[in-house]
Design a protein around this motif. Structure first.
Motif, PDB file in Angstrom:
ATOM      1  N   ARG A 112       0.840  -1.193   0.000  1.00 45.78           N
ATOM      2  CA  ARG A 112       0.000   0.000   0.000  1.00 45.78           C
ATOM      3  C   ARG A 112       0.867   1.231   0.000  1.00 45.78           C
ATOM      4  O   ARG A 112       1.472   1.605   0.978  1.00 45.78           O
ATOM      5  N   PHE A 113       0.935   1.826  -1.106  1.00 41.87           N
ATOM      6  CA  PHE A 113       1.760   3.024  -1.257  1.00 41.87           C
ATOM      7  C   PHE A 113       0.827   4.215  -1.262  1.00 41.87           C
ATOM      8  O   PHE A 113       0.060   4.424  -2.176  1.00 41.87           O
ATOM      9  N   LEU A 114       0.831   4.940  -0.173  1.00 39.48           N
ATOM     10  CA  LEU A 114      -0.044   6.093  -0.115  1.00 39.48           C
ATOM     11  C   LEU A 114       0.513   7.122  -1.071  1.00 39.48           C
ATOM     12  O   LEU A 114       1.645   7.530  -0.955  1.00 39.48           O
ATOM     13  N   GLY A 115      -0.315   7.506  -2.004  1.00 32.37           N
ATOM     14  CA  GLY A 115       0.132   8.360  -3.104  1.00 32.37           C
ATOM     15  C   GLY A 115       0.795   9.632  -2.647  1.00 32.37           C
ATOM     16  O   GLY A 115       1.093   9.810  -1.482  1.00 32.37           O
TER      17      GLY A 115
ATOM     18  N   ALA B  56       7.297   1.240   1.496  1.00 31.24           N
ATOM     19  CA  ALA B  56       6.407   1.510   0.371  1.00 31.24           C
ATOM     20  C   ALA B  56       6.422   3.002   0.052  1.00 31.24           C
ATOM     21  O   ALA B  56       5.999   3.420  -1.011  1.00 31.24           O
ATOM     22  N   TYR B  57       6.936   3.796   0.987  1.00 29.62           N
ATOM     23  CA  TYR B  57       7.012   5.243   0.779  1.00 29.62           C
ATOM     24  C   TYR B  57       8.271   5.680   0.043  1.00 29.62           C
ATOM     25  O   TYR B  57       8.490   6.875  -0.129  1.00 29.62           O
TER      26      TYR B  57
ATOM     27  N   VAL C 248       8.087   8.541  -2.294  1.00 26.86           N
ATOM     28  CA  VAL C 248       7.861   9.837  -1.650  1.00 26.86           C
ATOM     29  C   VAL C 248       9.156  10.345  -1.020  1.00 26.86           C
ATOM     30  O   VAL C 248       9.510  11.518  -1.148  1.00 26.86           O
TER      31      VAL C 248
ATOM     32  N   TYR D  16       5.107   3.012  10.386  1.00 31.03           N
ATOM     33  CA  TYR D  16       4.168   2.267   9.546  1.00 31.03           C
ATOM     34  C   TYR D  16       4.627   0.826   9.358  1.00 31.03           C
ATOM     35  O   TYR D  16       3.836  -0.109   9.420  1.00 31.03           O
TER      36      TYR D  16
END
Ligand code: SF4
Ligand code: SF4
Lengths: 359, 390
Positions: free
Chosen positions: A5-8, B205-206, B209, B274
């Motif tokens: 789950r990659f939060l945009g 997963a970030y 970003v 997280y």
């Protein structure tokens, strides 16, 4: 924790996006081609004879190694596949009386990380289960090697101009001809079993069930990285024979979030940035207008002041001019009067004056 | 241009030229070895470690440090911070050279460099994040080229073409920001495919970003850093406009960068929370991670804030150096140090001296070209013909 789950990139928009990305990934989930083939490796049967290595070498026309295949001393060292060997067997001392052997080659993932990572689609999952590679488009970036969780693809590092990625292709061509993969055919101990994947999984379960205590209850490859076409059963924990826990999330699922963010960025960024620009432009315009007005006002004010000053100066000038005229007139009158007086006075002594002046 | 009086009398044998000459000669030798003997002849790469410093430094750091182009032009043209106008040209030039050199460096690393256009023109691997990187870098390089073109056109006094290009500035800037957002983040996303190979403190997963946000800090810091260097060595090329604005740019960028680093620190903490990787902080890798976070993120964040408050440009300049080093540190950690952390040390990678030579060689080429262009074309000053025409 779920990593997929990659939060945009942008708050709420990102969250909903990730959710939809996940849904999409789930909808597209791929469990391998129906009826595709698989190979089962049974670590309890493998004796480390290296016949499979020799078989692979032969059917793939790979160069023969320095030490012959029946020299088992090479097993004392941990080895990995390389551009000249698509499969190798390693020996693991697990604290039992006998060591455990494990064969190693491409696992032919159902959703291969290598294929998902390759930016020219050089890898392909074939309907028969093989993951094949096409050297004619490969750029040699080696991202497939980074991506493969099993460290399978190898590279021809000493090839100057035409290096290839090398790896097991599950004897794709031989399978098309109805033949067994080279290693399976060569194995004297039936440590390798070839068949369609569903059947292979059933066989593996059956072996675990009917031999209590012999196997651990885990078919490595059934779910690893979304499932593979090469499956393993073993009597010891897999991490003891060099097989890491790589998770069960498939490669495409791991990157789905990041890929799903692309259209969002492409769609939203220009709008957002354009908006910011427009707001700033408007601010600037208003500022400019205000500035203009201020300038106008200032100009008007100074003009007024100047006019006032001018008129003041003018009146002053007029006044002084008047005064000067008055003075002049007065002076002229005075002089005229004086002259008259003198004339009147001088008439009497006129002759005297004339003489004096003449001298 | 008062420069001619300075350069005209100088001999070619300056210390700079001598050192640059030696490096370039060494680079050429290694180039020959690379293209006759393959990667194996000049690198320590192997089947477990397919990417070394040519990717870790030349690509990952190169692209991050060239982020000054999009951050500066966005600040100036989109956010309307006109006072940064003087910083745009040097930043665009650096970014353009940076990306051009990244692509140049890739020619050494990939096996068949003449096939680099393949992913775009022959067979597209849409599912690959590397495809996204490649496409964006290709397009962004084009955008940067167009953004840079007015400079040579001013130099050649080709007003018409120059004016058309200048009119396209806003569109190019927006396009540039979109492309940068995409590829800066997808460089991080490259590693999201390998959770089992990257240490959990760095895997997240970030990652996209993280890479994007840190690239902003990298870009801003590079503009400050490079401005300082240019100030020292190319002072004679700068007009009053540039000089007058230099400190304004430095202070403004320092304040912005402090904010960005603060945000970056926070999202990194969120990342750890997280994935719940707190317990790794007590390990050796944890110490390494804390060094990265405290020395190279929290500290510069604080120092930038102090520097901006006290108008201490000297402090700001040193902080910029620290931040730039921090970015390099971070990219190295992800691509080399925390990558393959599960392997025994005997199977880990350490760069070969020839790999380092090539990286230094490429940086040197960049500096030489930057010097060549900025001592001849209107980079640090406005061309008299086109003054305050923006
Ligand atoms: S094991 Fe590696 S090389 Fe083989 S299919 Fe899976 S990802 Fe590709
Ligand atoms: S090295 Fe070749 S096969 Fe591997 S990802 Fe790159 S282009 Fe694809």
């Amino acid at each position: 924790m779920q990593r997929r789950r990659f939060l945009g990139l942008m708050g709420a928009a990102g969250v909903s996006l990730a959710a939809s990305g996940k849904a999409k990934a789930a909808g597209k989930e791929f469990h391998g081609y129906p009826g595709s083939n698989a190979v089962l490796f049974d670590a309890t049967r493998c004796i480390g004879c290296r016949e499979c290595e020799a078989g692979c070498q032969k059917v793939n026309d790979l160069p023969m190694p320095e030490k012959p295949f029946d020299d088992l001393t090479v097993l004392d060292q941990k080895r990995r596949t390389n551009s000249d060997n698509f499969t190798i067997v390693n020996k693991y001392d697990v604290g039992r009386e006998k060591p455990v052997f494990r064969k190693f080659q491409c696992n032919h993932c159902l959703e291969p990380a290598c294929a998902s990572a390759c930016f020219v689609r050089a890898f392909k999952k074939e309907p028969n289960g093989s993951v094949t590679y096409d050297a004619s488009v490969c750029v040699g970036c080696r991202y497939c090697m980074i991506a493969c969780p099993f460290e399978v693809p190898t590279y021809e590092y000493h090839e100057a101009l035409t290096p290839r990625i090398r790896k097991c292709h599950m004897c794709y061509e031989r399978q098309l001809e109805g033949k067994l993969p080279g290693c399976v055919q060569a194995c004297p101990k039936e440590a390798l079993t070839f068949g369609d994947r569903d059947t292979i999984i059933k066989i593996a379960r059956e072996r675990i069930r009917t031999n209590p205590g012999k196997y651990i209850d885990h078919i490595y490859g059934e779910h690893e990285m979304g499932g593979t076409s090469w499956l393993y059963v073993s009597g010891v924990q897999f991490d003891q024979i060099g097989m890491r826990d790589v998770g069960t999330t498939s490669a495409p699922e791991l990157t789905a979030g990041a890929l799903a963010a692309v259209p969002v960025v492409v769609g939203l960024w220009p709008v957002l940035l354009g908006g910011i620009w427009a707001v700033n432009k408007r601010k600037e315009k208003i500022a400019a207008q205000e500035r203009e007005e201020a300038v106008k006002n200032a100009v008007a004010e100074t003009q007024e002041k100047a006019q006032q000053k001018m008129s003041e100066a003018l009146t002053k000038a007029e006044e002084s001019a008047q005064r000067r005229i008055d003075n002049e007139v007065k002076k002229a009158v005075d002089e005229a009067l004086k002259a008259k007086e003198e004339e009147a006075k001088g008439e009497g002594e006129d002759s005297k004056q004339d003489e004096g002046e003449g001298a | 241009m008062s420069a001619e009086t300075h350069t005209g009398s100088k001999s070619v044998m300056t210390p700079f030229n001598i050192v640059a000459g030696i490096i370039i000669a060494a680079g050429l030798v290694v180039t020959v070895l690379r293209f006759t003997g393959g990667l194996g002849a000049v690198t320590n790469l192997d089947d477990n470690n397919p990417w070394g410093i040519w990717i870790g430094f030349d690509l990952l750091c190169g692209v991050a440090l060239a982020a000054g182009g999009y951050t500066t032009s966005a600040a100036c043209y989109i956010f309307g911070l006109k006072r940064y106008h003087s910083a745009v040209r040097p930043a665009i030039l650096t970014a353009f050279l940076g990306y051009a050199l990244v692509v140049f460096a890739l020619h050494y690393d990939v096996g068949r460099p003449w096939r680099l256009p393949y992913p775009i023109f022959v067979q597209q691997g849409y599912t690959s994040l590397l495809f996204e990187v490649g496409l964006c870098v290709f397009l962004y390089l084009t955008v940067l080229f167009l953004e840079f073109l007015p400079v040579p056109f001013e130099w050649l006094k080709k007003t018409k073409v120059r004016n058309i290009l200048v009119k396209a500035t806003l569109a190019l800037t927006i396009f540039g920001v979109v492309l940068s957002t995409l590829h800066q983040s997808s460089l991080g996303a490259l590693y999201t495919i390998a959770p089992s190979k990257l240490h959990p403190l760095w895997y997240s997963a970030y990652l996209p970003v993280f890479f994007f946000v840190s690239s902003i800090a990298a870009g801003l810091s590079m503009v400050i850093f490079e401005g300082t260097l240019s100030h020292k060595y190319l002072h004679r090329m700068m007009d009053q406009e540039y000089q007058r604005h230099h400190d304004v740019v430095v202070l403004g960028f320092a304040r912005a960068c402090s904010f960005v680093l603060f945000g970056y620190f926070m999202i990194k903490v969120i990342g750890v929370a997280y994935d719940n990787t707190w317990h790794y902080l007590a390990t050796g890798y944890g110490t390494w991670f804390l060094i990265e976070m405290l020395v190279f993120v929290a500290l510069p964040c604080f120092l930038y804030a102090v520097g901006a408050r006290d108008k201490n440009t000297k402090l700001i300049k040193w902080t910029a150096v620290l931040t730039v080093l921090g970015i390099v540190f971070n990219r190295f950690n992800i691509s080399l140090i925390a990558y393959n952390y599960h392997l025994p040390s005997s199977e880990r990678y350490f760069p070969h001296i020839m790999e380092i030579i090539i990286s230094v060689f490429i940086v040197t080429i960049g500096v030489v070209i930057f010097r060549f262009i900025s001592t001849r074309m209107p980079i640090f000053y406005e061309h008299p013909l086109y003054k305050s025409d923006h």
